[in-house]
Design an enzyme around this catalytic site. Sequence first.
Site, short mmCIF file in Angstrom:
data_model
loop_
_atom_site.label_atom_id
_atom_site.label_comp_id
_atom_site.label_asym_id
_atom_site.label_seq_id
_atom_site.Cartn_x
_atom_site.Cartn_y
_atom_site.Cartn_z
N CYS A 1 33.67 6.49 -44.19
CA CYS A 1 34.52 6.92 -45.29
C CYS A 1 33.78 7.92 -46.18
O CYS A 1 32.58 8.09 -46.09
CB CYS A 1 34.96 5.71 -46.12
SG CYS A 1 35.67 4.38 -45.14
N ARG B 1 35.43 12.77 -42.93
CA ARG B 1 34.82 11.45 -42.77
C ARG B 1 35.87 10.34 -42.66
O ARG B 1 35.53 9.20 -42.32
CB ARG B 1 33.90 11.15 -43.97
CG ARG B 1 32.73 12.08 -44.10
CD ARG B 1 31.85 11.66 -45.27
NE ARG B 1 31.29 10.35 -45.07
CZ ARG B 1 30.14 10.09 -44.43
NH1 ARG B 1 29.46 11.09 -43.94
NH2 ARG B 1 29.70 8.87 -44.30
N TRP C 1 38.39 5.77 -43.64
CA TRP C 1 38.53 5.59 -42.20
C TRP C 1 38.51 4.08 -41.97
O TRP C 1 37.51 3.43 -42.19
CB TRP C 1 37.37 6.27 -41.47
CG TRP C 1 37.55 6.35 -39.99
CD1 TRP C 1 38.36 7.22 -39.29
CD2 TRP C 1 36.89 5.56 -38.99
NE1 TRP C 1 38.23 7.01 -37.95
CE2 TRP C 1 37.34 6.00 -37.73
CE3 TRP C 1 35.96 4.52 -39.04
CZ2 TRP C 1 36.91 5.44 -36.53
CZ3 TRP C 1 35.53 3.96 -37.85
CH2 TRP C 1 36.00 4.42 -36.61
N ASN D 1 31.76 2.58 -48.50
CA ASN D 1 31.66 3.06 -47.12
C ASN D 1 30.75 2.10 -46.37
O ASN D 1 29.62 1.87 -46.78
CB ASN D 1 31.07 4.48 -47.10
CG ASN D 1 30.79 4.98 -45.69
OD1 ASN D 1 31.39 4.49 -44.73
ND2 ASN D 1 29.91 5.95 -45.57
N GLY D 2 31.25 1.53 -45.28
CA GLY D 2 30.45 0.59 -44.50
C GLY D 2 31.23 -0.65 -44.12
O GLY D 2 32.46 -0.67 -44.16
N GLU E 1 29.73 17.44 -21.83
CA GLU E 1 30.09 17.90 -23.17
C GLU E 1 31.41 18.67 -23.16
O GLU E 1 32.22 18.54 -24.08
CB GLU E 1 28.96 18.76 -23.75
CG GLU E 1 29.24 19.35 -25.12
CD GLU E 1 29.45 18.33 -26.23
OE1 GLU E 1 29.91 18.72 -27.32
OE2 GLU E 1 29.16 17.13 -26.01
N LYS F 1 34.63 17.57 -25.39
CA LYS F 1 35.32 18.44 -26.34
C LYS F 1 36.81 18.45 -26.07
O LYS F 1 37.62 18.39 -27.00
CB LYS F 1 34.77 19.88 -26.25
CG LYS F 1 33.40 20.05 -26.84
CD LYS F 1 33.39 20.07 -28.36
CE LYS F 1 33.01 18.78 -29.00
NZ LYS F 1 31.81 18.11 -28.70
N GLU G 1 38.49 14.88 -26.93
CA GLU G 1 38.51 14.41 -28.32
C GLU G 1 39.43 15.23 -29.21
O GLU G 1 39.92 14.72 -30.21
CB GLU G 1 37.10 14.35 -28.90
CG GLU G 1 36.37 15.64 -29.07
CD GLU G 1 34.95 15.43 -29.59
OE1 GLU G 1 34.64 14.36 -30.12
OE2 GLU G 1 34.12 16.37 -29.43
N HIS H 1 31.58 10.94 -3.36
CA HIS H 1 31.46 9.51 -3.58
C HIS H 1 32.59 8.96 -4.46
O HIS H 1 32.39 7.99 -5.20
CB HIS H 1 30.10 9.18 -4.19
CG HIS H 1 28.95 9.56 -3.31
ND1 HIS H 1 28.49 8.76 -2.29
CD2 HIS H 1 28.20 10.70 -3.26
CE1 HIS H 1 27.49 9.36 -1.67
NE2 HIS H 1 27.30 10.54 -2.24
N LYS I 1 33.58 12.02 -38.55
CA LYS I 1 32.43 12.89 -38.31
C LYS I 1 31.13 12.12 -38.20
O LYS I 1 30.37 12.31 -37.26
CB LYS I 1 32.33 13.92 -39.44
CG LYS I 1 31.20 14.93 -39.26
CD LYS I 1 31.46 15.85 -38.09
CE LYS I 1 30.38 16.88 -37.92
NZ LYS I 1 30.58 17.66 -36.68
#
Length: 624
Positions: free
Chosen positions: A2, A27, A75, A101-102, A490, A494, A497, A513, A619
């Site tokens: 947050c 955030r 968040w 936040n946490g 990566e 990208k 997400e 395989h 983030k």
Amino acid sequence: MCGIVGYVGKKRVVPVILDGLKRLEYRGYDSAGIAVAGNGDGLQIRRAEGKLRNLEESIRLKPLDGTYGIGHTRWATHGRPTEENAHPHRDCSGKIVVVHNGIVENYLSLKKKLIEEGHKFTTETDTEIIAHLIENYLIKNTNGHRPSLEEAVRKTVVQLSGVFALAVIYIDEPNKIVAARNGPPAVIGLGKDEYFVASDVPAILYHTRDLFFLADGDLAVITPEGVQLSDFQGNPIVRQVQHVTWDPIMAEKGGFKHFMLKEIYEQPRAVRDTTLGRVSQDTGQIFLDEMEISEAEFKAVKKVNILACGTSWHAGLAGKFMIESLARIPVEVDYASEWRYREPMVPKDTLTVVISQSGETADTLAAQREAKAKGSKSLAICNVVGSMITREAAGTIFTHAGPEIGVASTKAFTAQLTALYLLSLFLAEKRGTITPEQAKNAVQELTRLPGKLENILTHDEACEDLAKQYVRAQDFLFLGRGIHYPIALEGALKLKEISYIHAEGYPAGEMKHGPNALIDENLPVVVIATCDPKSELSKVRYEKTCSNLKEVKARSGKVIAIATEGDEDIKEAADHVLYIPPAPEELAPILEIVPLQLLAYHIAVRRGCDVDQPRNLAKSVTVE
């Protein structure tokens, strides 16, 4: 995860806090709220579900003002993203408000005890119990002494298990904010007759560049007279004030439609700034300052552990190939979130490299501490000066990428790759595994990268045209070999997400395989098929990759190739080709990722996705 903003000063508090929250919305954006006081109307609170604009509309309809206050963008962790669960949270009396936040891991047992004492709760969150605990101490008189707000907060935080950064105001102690940290980041800003607390630097850059980060166990009392620091036991402490050189305009979109696109275009500068001052083009020597690791210790390194999460893990995986190729040291790369839960072995003379854009990633920080406890010195690669990971490391390579606002990391990734290349050359020079002439050539190639990145960015239209053709795809496959495999990972990350398309990165040699079964005429397959003509190993890898590419075409797959300029043969086997300038094998990943970032960006935009704030992501992951 947050975002927190607090202000005490002479400005109108609401615009200051709302502006800060806008710069922290990356955030968390499930809900937002603000609490202000100081204009004679008592403690006023506004909260709203959803993005910050909903809170702004609530304030427009029912204005509020004051001289100090705190705000929050959330968040969700405990409790649904609703207005009643939005911060700030009050105590029973309504005089105390908290933003947090946490995660408070023992909140259920604390809540049960508080309910038994007569407290009534109105939300599903863990944060609300903090306000009630503070209230408990403020209403108690011990030998006729009523505790101050900071004393009550200090007694409260020692009861909390988990991680937290919080800010508290109490209407009976006006023009005061008490902030505390144990885990998630908290920064204190120092202005002229005004002071700030925030979760991250961009929130306060337009007001001050003089700041310091709280460390775990720090408690700050912020008033118009200044900031007083102590630990959770009440002992006075001092933190060094830093002057941040980031221009505030760097935290704006700068004419781009999205922060992510702006940050993609900032990559030439990020790579250049990460390199500047650390190399000698005349001698090829690498200079890494801010190291409390001796030359003898670097020479003695027998193994390197790289610990990171998400995009930083992909950078670390590419770094493994760089270090092993140049410095000839065995490297293990682990997800920081998994490493410390498997009783890891850390042999003597192991160097632990931790990578984090924010320097506050909870899993990476915990893994760093585990490595240190097992006797390993840690070296951090990080973008934020003063962050916790850098303070606990024996040495740091700062990436100088500037603020990265988009949740999907771009310029931080290429800056991390640059830092890893510098570290690889540094270790190689210390260990004598490359000659001075080879080092000089490597440095010269590195300094050419920004120009090559700028060249790639001039071909953005080719990526946009591809996006038009594949915007409706349901799945993507990304393939690469060797050091290019992490770039396939990566590239897939990208895309998934920000566009919400299922995408998977895979080693090209493993197609037989299993993944070959997925290929049909509806599956776009992105193949990284670049080649360094000066490297025999690269030429062999290229031939093998082209063979995999032809296997995809034989099964009707749609092939998008990332190839080296001048390679005309690749056009016969691929449906589409995106070219990058030639580069040595270890540096090519920094170039290869750019067209993949642009492709993901343009697909996401065409699908109507929120590119800068993808759903369910934040983030900075500051809780496990």
